[in-house]
Design an enzyme around this catalytic site. Structure first.
Site, PDB file in Angstrom:
ATOM      1  N   SER A  39      50.179  77.304  63.450  1.00 36.98           N
ATOM      2  CA  SER A  39      49.093  76.528  62.835  1.00 36.98           C
ATOM      3  C   SER A  39      47.716  76.897  63.366  1.00 36.98           C
ATOM      4  CB  SER A  39      49.322  75.025  63.040  1.00 36.98           C
ATOM      5  OG  SER A  39      49.409  74.715  64.420  1.00 36.98           O
ATOM      6  N   ASP A 332      42.664  66.835  65.358  1.00 35.77           N
ATOM      7  CA  ASP A 332      43.747  65.845  65.330  1.00 35.77           C
ATOM      8  C   ASP A 332      44.370  65.836  66.727  1.00 35.77           C
ATOM      9  OD1 ASP A 332      45.403  68.086  65.401  1.00 35.77           O
ATOM     10  OD2 ASP A 332      45.896  68.008  63.271  1.00 35.77           O
ATOM     11  N   HIS A 335      45.368  70.014  67.176  1.00 41.14           N
ATOM     12  CA  HIS A 335      44.574  71.182  66.807  1.00 41.14           C
ATOM     13  C   HIS A 335      43.091  71.034  67.131  1.00 41.14           C
ATOM     14  CE1 HIS A 335      48.116  70.950  64.076  1.00 41.14           C
ATOM     15  NE2 HIS A 335      48.244  72.201  64.491  1.00 41.14           N
TER      16      HIS A 335
END
Length: 358
Positions: A39, A332, A335
């Site tokens: 990610s 978040d 991340h």
């Protein structure tokens, strides 16, 4: 005005017009940028597969161009987007699975990365995402598309001169080893680190076999400082919210072993004209978290929701979101924000230079 003065004036105008273009990128041998990983490197490939690990909805992308939620797990750009600009190939690295990509877009580089994946073959199965072995299959497919357009010789040269960045590993520890008992039954932390590094070497060997020569491998961040890890494992998770150093120590050990491994591989494959380098994100991220540099106000919780646990579908259009994400290290609970990714990309520039100028 004399002819000489006219010529000088024209030259000044020419250089003034040229200067902004030159400032956008570097004069390097980089032909394209090719990204593999999780990610931290996925600009939206998970949009095109069946998995709950998506971020193609608000508030993700709030500060991206036109406020579009692209599938990047942050409020704006990823570090790889900034790196692409730094080496002068493009403004944003697109997702390979995006069916709208033109051949020109493909030629300057794409990301094969998938949020939730890892080096351990079990990790992507947990999240139903794209494994690194599948990403290599997509890389072969990508080469076929390029070869059909510009021929095999030019395609081989494009791959040889491309900057390749690999960013993975956090999910193997935080999602796989820590959450599910399968690996913990058979591996100590140290043994699991060695197990992962075997897969790193296999992956890099495959990249070399496919013609890649300029390769940067990203180490692990201080995992104990991820807001979700603090929430789940810190002794003072709801008061001072200090980092859970046990997890960060795992990252330090992994990174040390990774550096040694990459140095060994660099020596072994130097005859190929390859450059394999370690890309440190632990140091820059820890400096930002602990030093409260760059006007950062919050380092131990994310901007989205409570910032304690929210990520992917838990950070959604109904979530509270902080006003100014640039005041936060994390977007978040997992991340980084666009600002943090920018700072990391800045710190990586000397390493990128060492790879691309080799």
């Amino acid at each position: 005005m004399s002819l000489l003065h006219s010529l000088i004036a024209l030259l000044l105008i020419f250089f003034m017009l040229e200067a902004p273009t030159q400032a956008q990128g570097k004069s390097t041998l980089v032909s394209a940028i090719l990204i593999f990983g999780d990610s931290t490197a996925d600009p939206g490939n998970n949009n095109y597969i069946t998995t709950p690990f998506k971020s193609n909805f608000s508030p993700y992308g709030r500060d991206f161009l036109n406020h579009v939620p692209t599938g990047r797990f942050t409020n704006g750009m990823l570090a790889n987007d900034f790196i692409a600009r730094y080496v002068g190939v493009k403004d944003y690295v697109p997702a390979y699975l995006d069916p709208s990509l033109s051949i020109e877009e493909l030629k300057t580089g794409v990301s094969f990365a998938s949020a939730g994946t890892g080096y351990d073959p079990l990790t992507p199965k947990i999240s139903s995402v794209i494994s690194l072995s599948k990403q290599l299959e997509y890389f072969k497919e990508y080469q076929g598309k390029i070869e059909a357009t510009i021929g095999k010789e030019q395609m081989n040269n494009l791959i040889k001169e491309a900057l390749v960045v690999v960013s993975a590993g956090t999910n193997d520890f935080v999602v796989n080893y820590d959450t599910f008992p399968i690996r913990r039954k058979n591996y100590t932390i140290s043994a699991y680190t060695d197990f992962l590094l075997q897969h790193v070497e296999q992956f890099l060997q495959e990249l070399l076999d496919q013609g890649a020569r300029k390769i940067g491998v990203v180490g692990l961040p201080p995992m104990g400082c991820l807001p979700v890890v603090i929430t789940l494992h810190s002794d003072d998770a709801f008061s001072k919210r200090g980092c859970a150093d046990f997890f960060s120590s795992i990252a330090r050990d992994y990174n040390s072993k990774l550096q040694n491994q990459l140095n060994t591989m660099q020596t072994r494959f130097a005859n190929l004209g390859s450059r394999i380098a370690y890309m440190d994100i632990y140091g820059p991220l820890m400096d930002t978290i602990l030093g409260h540099k760059y006007d950062i106000e919050k380092a131990n919780r994310g901007c989205c929701g409570t910032g304690l646990l929210e990520a992917t579908f838990m950070c959604n259009p109904y979530s509270y979101v902080c006003q100014n994400a640039s005041k936060y290290v994390f977007w978040d609970s997992i991340h980084p924000t666009e600002k943090t990714y920018y700072l990391i990309s800045q710190a990586l520039q000397p390493t990128i230079d060492s790879i691309t100028k080799y």
